[in-house]
Design a protein around this motif. Structure first.
Motif, PDB file in Angstrom:
ATOM      1  N   ILE A 112      21.964   0.038 -15.551  1.00 21.56           N
ATOM      2  CA  ILE A 112      21.180  -1.096 -14.538  1.00 21.56           C
ATOM      3  C   ILE A 112      20.122  -0.328 -13.911  1.00 21.56           C
ATOM      4  CG2 ILE A 112      23.327  -2.418 -14.476  1.00 21.56           C
ATOM      5  CD1 ILE A 112      23.367  -1.627 -11.427  1.00 21.56           C
ATOM      6  N   SER A 159      14.985  -0.342 -10.820  1.00 21.52           N
ATOM      7  CA  SER A 159      16.192  -1.018 -11.443  1.00 21.52           C
ATOM      8  C   SER A 159      15.531  -2.235 -12.479  1.00 21.52           C
ATOM      9  CB  SER A 159      16.658  -1.914 -10.273  1.00 21.52           C
ATOM     10  OG  SER A 159      17.165  -1.369  -9.358  1.00 21.52           O
ATOM     11  N   SER A 196      15.823  -5.925 -14.417  1.00 16.12           N
ATOM     12  CA  SER A 196      15.868  -7.247 -13.929  1.00 16.12           C
ATOM     13  C   SER A 196      17.607  -7.734 -13.932  1.00 16.12           C
ATOM     14  CB  SER A 196      14.884  -8.192 -14.628  1.00 16.12           C
ATOM     15  OG  SER A 196      15.413  -8.503 -16.072  1.00 16.12           O
ATOM     16  N   THR A 197      17.860  -8.416 -13.459  1.00 16.54           N
ATOM     17  CA  THR A 197      19.338  -9.092 -13.606  1.00 16.54           C
ATOM     18  C   THR A 197      19.479  -9.985 -14.829  1.00 16.54           C
ATOM     19  OG1 THR A 197      19.471  -9.294 -11.210  1.00 16.54           O
ATOM     20  CG2 THR A 197      20.906 -10.839 -12.323  1.00 16.54           C
ATOM     21  N   ASP A 198      18.473 -10.861 -15.361  1.00  9.85           N
ATOM     22  CA  ASP A 198      18.462 -11.464 -16.284  1.00  9.85           C
ATOM     23  C   ASP A 198      18.740 -10.660 -17.723  1.00  9.85           C
ATOM     24  OD1 ASP A 198      18.155 -13.753 -15.061  1.00  9.85           O
ATOM     25  OD2 ASP A 198      16.036 -14.253 -15.623  1.00  9.85           O
ATOM     26  N   TYR A 205      21.331  -1.084  -6.308  1.00 12.83           N
ATOM     27  CA  TYR A 205      20.601  -1.458  -7.268  1.00 12.83           C
ATOM     28  C   TYR A 205      19.669  -2.728  -6.558  1.00 12.83           C
ATOM     29  CZ  TYR A 205      19.660  -5.387 -10.813  1.00 12.83           C
ATOM     30  OH  TYR A 205      18.983  -6.182 -11.452  1.00 12.83           O
ATOM     31  N   PRO A 234      20.898  -7.449  -3.686  1.00  9.43           N
ATOM     32  CA  PRO A 234      20.857  -7.663  -5.202  1.00  9.43           C
ATOM     33  C   PRO A 234      22.355  -7.239  -5.842  1.00  9.43           C
ATOM     34  CG  PRO A 234      18.940  -6.650  -4.192  1.00  9.43           C
ATOM     35  CD  PRO A 234      20.046  -6.881  -2.967  1.00  9.43           C
ATOM     36  N   GLN A 275      24.729  -9.727  -6.016  1.00  7.92           N
ATOM     37  CA  GLN A 275      24.126 -11.043  -6.845  1.00  7.92           C
ATOM     38  C   GLN A 275      24.388 -10.666  -8.456  1.00  7.92           C
ATOM     39  OE1 GLN A 275      20.104 -12.182  -5.484  1.00  7.92           O
ATOM     40  NE2 GLN A 275      20.687 -11.136  -3.599  1.00  7.92           N
ATOM     41  N   LEU A 276      24.163  -9.460  -8.778  1.00 10.96           N
ATOM     42  CA  LEU A 276      24.231  -8.903  -9.958  1.00 10.96           C
ATOM     43  C   LEU A 276      25.550  -9.005 -10.590  1.00 10.96           C
ATOM     44  CD1 LEU A 276      23.136  -7.526 -12.734  1.00 10.96           C
ATOM     45  CD2 LEU A 276      23.364  -5.290 -11.667  1.00 10.96           C
TER      46      LEU A 276
END
Length: 462
Positions: free
Chosen positions: A158, A180, A182-184, A211, A224, A227-228
């Motif tokens: 990640i 890092s 992106s989450t998507d 992250y 973050p 959230q991930l």
């Protein structure tokens, strides 16, 4: 992390038509992905490549290369004593390896054949390729991997790099600054792996719980990283979610809360301690105290009953007195880790600790190492014995390495379980009743469908 990087390189070569060789003597390309955290890792890699020199003389067309952290740290100097090395690629360039390999293969194919043991034209260092430069967005290039048949677990990178600058650690020099994905992008990779049969994902980062702290905002007071976790947790079909390795200072209340409310998060946290002495922790630049570490462990254990805590510990750090070591020893006995990796301090060049006064004699390091291992092994044994007679959920990974006639897998608390059963169980979640605990492994029998009415009570100690 090195395993994941190696998978990415292997994938890039396999997609170009290469095949895995069963042994190096049959390979046309031999790449060593290196670690540089301890001197022993460096020496093993150098020794291995030295031994491959004989193969290079017998098979001059073969491409030999160093990848990874040692390659990043040493660069072109690796070529000086090992003239058969063709390729040195650093930690931000794994996605370039396949291109470089094909270039070297073509160069070797184009040159005149030379007799075995004769000095080769390619021994001229000008023909070698060295790339240890930084590359923007390199963290987003580690996102593809080959899956074996019925592979149940997978690593997902990640982020790359580290900004902590612990005084004993070379990683900021070899992996660069924190950056890092992106989450998507991460969630998309996870969904793709789950669609191919993966049931357990481990999120990887040098300090995984930091992250996105420079790239993404907090939302609803959630970091973050939390959230991930929530986003990955929502992937349909995912059964288990892990992450490694966090830093105690990044383990805030929002992450402790996530441990209590996200059921797919496995009951295991690897939480590096490094030392139980506040004086040594300060010298290491670890930015927490022993008391804060113990409090964090208590909060994690309150958040998730039956959770396993494992750790990393360094003994023999410069200036570590007997009293400093005793504080570490006492803390390890107090916490009762499920397991711990105990390391003797290894000086790394270009790190502050390597230049510190009061370096500890190797014999003292070894004595403390063995003493602490005895304590850790006892707490590991007790953690295993608490599961005897209980039914636990095991994700079957395949045949046991020590006895291929049996199967092995891991519990949600990351304990290895060996059991008998059909190979149809590989890649599946299996309820196993633990009959015996032996060192680091548990042994049991799977519940068949007719015995499931007994229920699987999980791993909680009574």
């Amino acid at each position: 992390m090195n395993e994941r990087d190696s998978e990415q390189v292997a994938h890039s070569l396999l997609t170009r038509g290469y095949e895995r060789a069963s042994k190096e003597s049959e390979a046309d390309v031999v790449l060593l992905n290196t670690c540089s955290v301890r001197d022993m890792a460096d020496q093993k890699a150098l020794g291995k490549m030295g031994m491959l020199g004989r193969l290079a003389r017998e098979r001059p067309h073969v491409v030999f290369g160093f990848l990874g952290c040692m390659a990043q740290a040493r660069g072109g100097e690796l070529l000086k004593g090992l003239p058969h090395v063709d390729l040195v690629v650093g930690t931000q360039k794994f996605h370039r390896v396949a291109d470089y390999v094909e270039e070297l293969v073509a160069r070797k194919a184009a040159r005149p054949e030379v007799a075995p043991y004769q000095k080769r034209a390619m021994d001229d260092l000008r023909f070698s390729i060295v790339d240890v430069a930084e590359e923007i967005d390199s963290q987003s290039t580690i996102r593809e991997q080959q899956l074996a048949q019925k592979q149940a677990t997978a690593f997902v990178s990640i982020m790359q790099g580290c900004n902590m600058h612990c005084t004993f650690c070379i990683v900021p020099q070899t992996r660069g600054a924190e950056r890092s994905r992106s989450t998507d992008d991460i969630v998309s990779e996870v969904r793709g792996l789950v669609s191919r049969g993966v049931k357990e994902i481990t999120l990887l980062g040098q300090i995984v719980n930091l992250y996105g702290r420079h790239e993404f905002p907090k939302i609803d007071n959630k970091s973050p990283f939390v959230q991930l976790l929530e986003a990955v947790h929502g992937a349909e079909g995912l059964q288990r979610l892990r992450f490694t390795s966090p830093h105690p200072i990044g383990f805030r209340n929002d992450l402790v809360d996530a441990m209590s409310r996200l059921p797919k998060l496995a009951e295991h946290v690897h939480l590096p301690l490094q030392s139980g002495s506040d004086r040594i922790l300060k010298a290491m630049h670890r930015a927490y105290t022993a008391e804060k570490y113990v409090d964090l462990v208590r909060r994690i254990r309150r958040a998730r009953h039956g959770i396993a805590i494992t750790t990393d510990i360094i003994v023999g750090f410069p200036g570590e007195t007997e009293d400093d070591y005793k504080q570490t020893r006492d803390l390890v006995e107090e916490i009762q880790f499920d397991n711990a990796f105990v390391f003797r301090y290894s000086p790394r060049r270009d790190t502050p600790a390597g230049e510190m006064p009061d370096q500890i004699d190797e014999c003292i390091k070894e004595k403390r190492n063995q003493d602490l291992l005895r304590i850790v092994n006892e707490s590991t044994r007790r953690a295993g014995e608490r599961l005897v007679g209980k039914c636990v959920e095991v994700l079957c990974e395949g045949p046991s390495k020590t006895n291929p006639a049996r199967l092995m897998g891991r519990t949600r608390s990351n304990k290895i379980v060996v059991f008998e059963g059909s190979h149809k169980l590989v890649g599946e979640l299996v309820d196993v009743e633990i009959e015996q605990a032996n060192g680091f492994s548990l042994y049991g029998i799977p519940h068949n469908s007719s015995s499931h009415f007994l229920g699987c009570v999980g791993e909680m100690a009574s």
